[in-house]
Design a protein around this motif. Structure first.
Motif, PDB file in Angstrom:
ATOM      1  N   ILE A  13       1.930 -16.818  -4.140  1.00  0.00           N
ATOM      2  CA  ILE A  13       1.309 -15.646  -3.513  1.00  0.00           C
ATOM      3  C   ILE A  13       0.404 -16.081  -2.367  1.00  0.00           C
ATOM      4  O   ILE A  13       0.470 -15.542  -1.254  1.00  0.00           O
ATOM      5  CB  ILE A  13       0.495 -14.840  -4.550  1.00  0.00           C
ATOM      6  N   ASN A  14      -0.437 -17.078  -2.619  1.00  0.00           N
ATOM      7  CA  ASN A  14      -1.440 -17.486  -1.628  1.00  0.00           C
ATOM      8  C   ASN A  14      -0.844 -18.101  -0.381  1.00  0.00           C
ATOM      9  O   ASN A  14      -1.419 -17.978   0.709  1.00  0.00           O
ATOM     10  CB  ASN A  14      -2.425 -18.473  -2.261  1.00  0.00           C
ATOM     11  N   GLU A  58     -13.159 -25.945  -8.847  1.00  0.00           N
ATOM     12  CA  GLU A  58     -12.855 -26.351  -7.461  1.00  0.00           C
ATOM     13  C   GLU A  58     -11.466 -26.978  -7.375  1.00  0.00           C
ATOM     14  O   GLU A  58     -10.696 -26.675  -6.453  1.00  0.00           O
ATOM     15  CB  GLU A  58     -13.916 -27.334  -6.961  1.00  0.00           C
ATOM     16  N   ARG A  59     -11.122 -27.809  -8.347  1.00  0.00           N
ATOM     17  CA  ARG A  59      -9.800 -28.449  -8.354  1.00  0.00           C
ATOM     18  C   ARG A  59      -8.698 -27.396  -8.551  1.00  0.00           C
ATOM     19  O   ARG A  59      -7.627 -27.498  -7.950  1.00  0.00           O
ATOM     20  CB  ARG A  59      -9.737 -29.495  -9.453  1.00  0.00           C
ATOM     21  N   ALA A  60      -8.959 -26.396  -9.386  1.00  0.00           N
ATOM     22  CA  ALA A  60      -7.969 -25.340  -9.616  1.00  0.00           C
ATOM     23  C   ALA A  60      -7.708 -24.540  -8.344  1.00  0.00           C
ATOM     24  O   ALA A  60      -6.553 -24.213  -8.021  1.00  0.00           O
ATOM     25  CB  ALA A  60      -8.443 -24.413 -10.733  1.00  0.00           C
ATOM     26  N   ASN A  61      -8.760 -24.229  -7.605  1.00  0.00           N
ATOM     27  CA  ASN A  61      -8.575 -23.498  -6.353  1.00  0.00           C
ATOM     28  C   ASN A  61      -7.876 -24.344  -5.303  1.00  0.00           C
ATOM     29  O   ASN A  61      -7.078 -23.827  -4.512  1.00  0.00           O
ATOM     30  CB  ASN A  61      -9.921 -22.992  -5.834  1.00  0.00           C
ATOM     31  N   ASP A  62      -8.154 -25.631  -5.297  1.00  0.00           N
ATOM     32  CA  ASP A  62      -7.442 -26.530  -4.387  1.00  0.00           C
ATOM     33  C   ASP A  62      -5.939 -26.511  -4.669  1.00  0.00           C
ATOM     34  O   ASP A  62      -5.120 -26.532  -3.757  1.00  0.00           O
ATOM     35  CB  ASP A  62      -7.985 -27.954  -4.542  1.00  0.00           C
ATOM     36  N   LEU A  63      -5.590 -26.426  -5.946  1.00  0.00           N
ATOM     37  CA  LEU A  63      -4.179 -26.403  -6.334  1.00  0.00           C
ATOM     38  C   LEU A  63      -3.468 -25.165  -5.817  1.00  0.00           C
ATOM     39  O   LEU A  63      -2.348 -25.243  -5.305  1.00  0.00           O
ATOM     40  CB  LEU A  63      -4.062 -26.472  -7.859  1.00  0.00           C
ATOM     41  N   ILE A  64      -4.079 -23.994  -5.952  1.00  0.00           N
ATOM     42  CA  ILE A  64      -3.377 -22.747  -5.632  1.00  0.00           C
ATOM     43  C   ILE A  64      -3.533 -22.300  -4.183  1.00  0.00           C
ATOM     44  O   ILE A  64      -2.831 -21.391  -3.738  1.00  0.00           O
ATOM     45  CB  ILE A  64      -3.827 -21.602  -6.557  1.00  0.00           C
ATOM     46  N   SER A  91      -3.401 -15.247   4.615  1.00  0.00           N
ATOM     47  CA  SER A  91      -4.405 -15.961   5.396  1.00  0.00           C
ATOM     48  C   SER A  91      -5.468 -16.510   4.447  1.00  0.00           C
ATOM     49  O   SER A  91      -5.633 -16.029   3.316  1.00  0.00           O
ATOM     50  CB  SER A  91      -5.057 -15.019   6.415  1.00  0.00           C
ATOM     51  N   ARG A  92      -6.206 -17.502   4.881  1.00  0.00           N
ATOM     52  CA  ARG A  92      -7.178 -18.169   4.010  1.00  0.00           C
ATOM     53  C   ARG A  92      -8.187 -17.184   3.429  1.00  0.00           C
ATOM     54  O   ARG A  92      -8.528 -17.245   2.242  1.00  0.00           O
ATOM     55  CB  ARG A  92      -7.905 -19.248   4.811  1.00  0.00           C
ATOM     56  N   GLU A  93      -8.666 -16.245   4.246  1.00  0.00           N
ATOM     57  CA  GLU A  93      -9.694 -15.323   3.760  1.00  0.00           C
ATOM     58  C   GLU A  93      -9.143 -14.282   2.778  1.00  0.00           C
ATOM     59  O   GLU A  93      -9.910 -13.670   2.021  1.00  0.00           O
ATOM     60  CB  GLU A  93     -10.381 -14.608   4.942  1.00  0.00           C
ATOM     61  N   ILE A 117      -4.886  -7.861  -3.814  1.00  0.00           N
ATOM     62  CA  ILE A 117      -5.238  -8.819  -2.766  1.00  0.00           C
ATOM     63  C   ILE A 117      -6.317  -8.257  -1.850  1.00  0.00           C
ATOM     64  O   ILE A 117      -7.280  -8.954  -1.487  1.00  0.00           O
ATOM     65  CB  ILE A 117      -3.985  -9.210  -1.968  1.00  0.00           C
ATOM     66  N   GLU A 118      -6.216  -6.982  -1.496  1.00  0.00           N
ATOM     67  CA  GLU A 118      -7.134  -6.398  -0.520  1.00  0.00           C
ATOM     68  C   GLU A 118      -8.476  -5.966  -1.117  1.00  0.00           C
ATOM     69  O   GLU A 118      -9.502  -6.016  -0.431  1.00  0.00           O
ATOM     70  CB  GLU A 118      -6.472  -5.193   0.156  1.00  0.00           C
ATOM     71  N   LYS A 119      -8.484  -5.559  -2.405  1.00  0.00           N
ATOM     72  CA  LYS A 119      -9.700  -4.973  -2.960  1.00  0.00           C
ATOM     73  C   LYS A 119     -10.316  -5.764  -4.112  1.00  0.00           C
ATOM     74  O   LYS A 119     -11.471  -5.528  -4.478  1.00  0.00           O
ATOM     75  CB  LYS A 119      -9.422  -3.546  -3.432  1.00  0.00           C
ATOM     76  N   VAL A 120      -9.555  -6.680  -4.710  1.00  0.00           N
ATOM     77  CA  VAL A 120     -10.055  -7.433  -5.866  1.00  0.00           C
ATOM     78  C   VAL A 120     -10.134  -8.919  -5.508  1.00  0.00           C
ATOM     79  O   VAL A 120     -11.199  -9.460  -5.257  1.00  0.00           O
ATOM     80  CB  VAL A 120      -9.191  -7.195  -7.122  1.00  0.00           C
ATOM     81  N   GLY A 121      -8.989  -9.582  -5.543  1.00  0.00           N
ATOM     82  CA  GLY A 121      -8.902 -10.937  -5.024  1.00  0.00           C
ATOM     83  C   GLY A 121      -9.524 -12.041  -5.861  1.00  0.00           C
ATOM     84  O   GLY A 121      -9.503 -13.201  -5.457  1.00  0.00           O
TER      85      GLY A 121
END
Length: 416
Positions: free
Chosen positions: A140-141, A92-98, A145-147, A75-79
């Motif tokens: 997980i998400n 974009e739709r896949a990221n909206d889902l997760i 936080s969003r960032e 999470i901190e170094k790869v993401g």
């Protein structure tokens, strides 16, 4: 004196890594790290890891993958996670889902909506581990936080089942644009990754990524076969980023589509790697999960499962190898814990008609036009019909595989 020492060193190395002595393999495995720690060790120097997954239906491998993705270091170094499965224009739709807040019912609704647009094949991707992965990422998400949330990129060729798609256009897509040997498609997937990666924002001054793709695409080699020279997806990515890319194979077995045994590689068949030696060594460590570099390992010196015309060794194809669960534990799962609605099921019938027309299957296309309303209900039931099975069960000769492994175990006992 130096010549004597060199000869002695070569002899000792050959003895230690003797390809006919399994004990050296077992002792080597006992000294290795866990798969997760091995992957994070690779990221200390590498930026991009290409992980070659096994049977697309296998759920056990995604237990390990989600363990890696949920780790604080990832999470901190790869993401950033990139997937072979899914057309690039559905990212974009896949990221909206997760990433967005949903209850489980809302997640299920959006999951089906993603499945309607993420495949160029006429039907949905029925492997349960698609849900397993995306729901795991969602879980997980929602704690981040969003960032800090994990991003995903879908790498497959751009495609849309829009209303203007015709059988002629669909046939052109998979016969010309995709290329019969998949050489073009793999280059496009590599180019799609390059586009994503060029825009990827660093995390804590690190710009790292994990790519999950089919194991045959994850090799860093060129296939020489029957006069053809085909570069794999990971080979293209290696060309772009050099030693910053590491390719890793998950343990599997020698795999070919069943019809290939007769049609394309008639002298090859499904079975265990190195005639059962790899799996026997793993078995003799009580199947303790490990990951390791293939170079300077006994495993790396063995012939690759399918050497093609290259006469390949394992170390020629992959940088690393992971043992995670024995082959007889690989568990496939099909179906999802949610349903298609009537409109979605009807749309899949439309796509199947176009596909059959493109293939010249006029009779099947006519039947679907006449009786599609019946097939619609079949599709709805199949979608939510979750069932598990052992991945090896589809191979008629899988019972023989244990004998291949056992002969090495017996030979090890005789060495002691």
């Amino acid at each position: 004196m130096r010549t004597f020492i060199l000869v002695l060193s070569i002899f000792a190395s050959n003895y230690l890594f003797g390809q006919n002595r399994i004990n050296a393999y077992v002792e080597f495995l006992k000294e290795q790290k866990s798969p997760k720690e091995y992957i994070f060790q690779l990221w200390e120097d590498a930026d991009i890891i290409v992980l070659g997954e096994r049977d697309h239906r296998d759920t056990t491998q995604y237990n390990l993958i989600l363990d890696i993705l949920s780790d604080k270091r990832f999470i901190e170094k790869v993401g950033n996670l990139y997937l072979e499965v899914g057309v690039v224009n559905a990212t974009e739709r896949a990221n909206d889902l997760i990433k967005n807040s949903h209850d489980k019912e809302s997640f299920h609704k959006r999951f089906v909506e993603l499945q309607m647009i993420e495949m160029w094949s006429p039907s949905y991707w029925d492997k349960y581990n698609r849900y397993q992965l995306l729901y795991g990422l969602f879980q997980i998400n929602k704690e981040l936080s969003r960032e800090n949330q994990i991003n995903i990129g879908l790498l497959d060729m751009e495609f849309s089942w829009h209303d203007s798609i015709t059988p002629k256009k669909y046939k052109e897509f998979y016969t010309i644009q995709m290329n019969r040997e998949y050489n073009t498609r793999e280059k496009i997937m590599a180019d799609n990754f390059q586009t994503f990666y060029s825009k990827q924002q660093p995390r804590n001054n690190h710009k790292k990524a994990l790519i999950i793709t089919s194991r045959e695409y994850a090799g860093k080699f060129h296939v020489h076969c029957k006069g053809n020279n085909v570069k794999r997806q990971a080979g293209h990515i290696k060309d772009m980023y050099g030693n910053k890319v590491k390719t890793v194979a998950l343990n599997w077995y020698k795999w070919l589509p069943l019809n290939w045994e007769k049609q394309i590689l008639p002298n090859k068949s499904n079975g265990l790697s190195a005639d059962g030696k790899f799996d026997a060594a793993f078995e003799l460590t009580n199947c303790t999960a490990v990951g390791f570099d293939l170079d300077a390992s006994p495993f790396g010196e063995d012939k690759y499962d399918y050497t093609f015309d290259n006469d390949l060794k394992w170390k020629d194809v992959f940088d690393g190898y992971i043992f995670y669960e024995p082959y007889y534990n690989f568990t496939g799962k099909i179906g999802f814990p949610t349903r298609l609605n009537n409109k979605q099921a009807k749309e899949f019938i439309r796509r199947m008609i176009i596909n059959n027309q493109a293939l010249g299957n006029k009779k099947d296309a006519r039947l679907l036009k006449w009786f599609g309303w019946i097939r619609k209900y079949t599709e709805k039931n199949e979608y939510c019909n979750m069932r598990e099975f052992k991945c090896i069960s589809i191979y008629p000769n899988h019972i023989e595989w244990k004998s291949a492994m056992d002969k090495w175990i017996i030979s090890n006992e005789q060495e002691q």
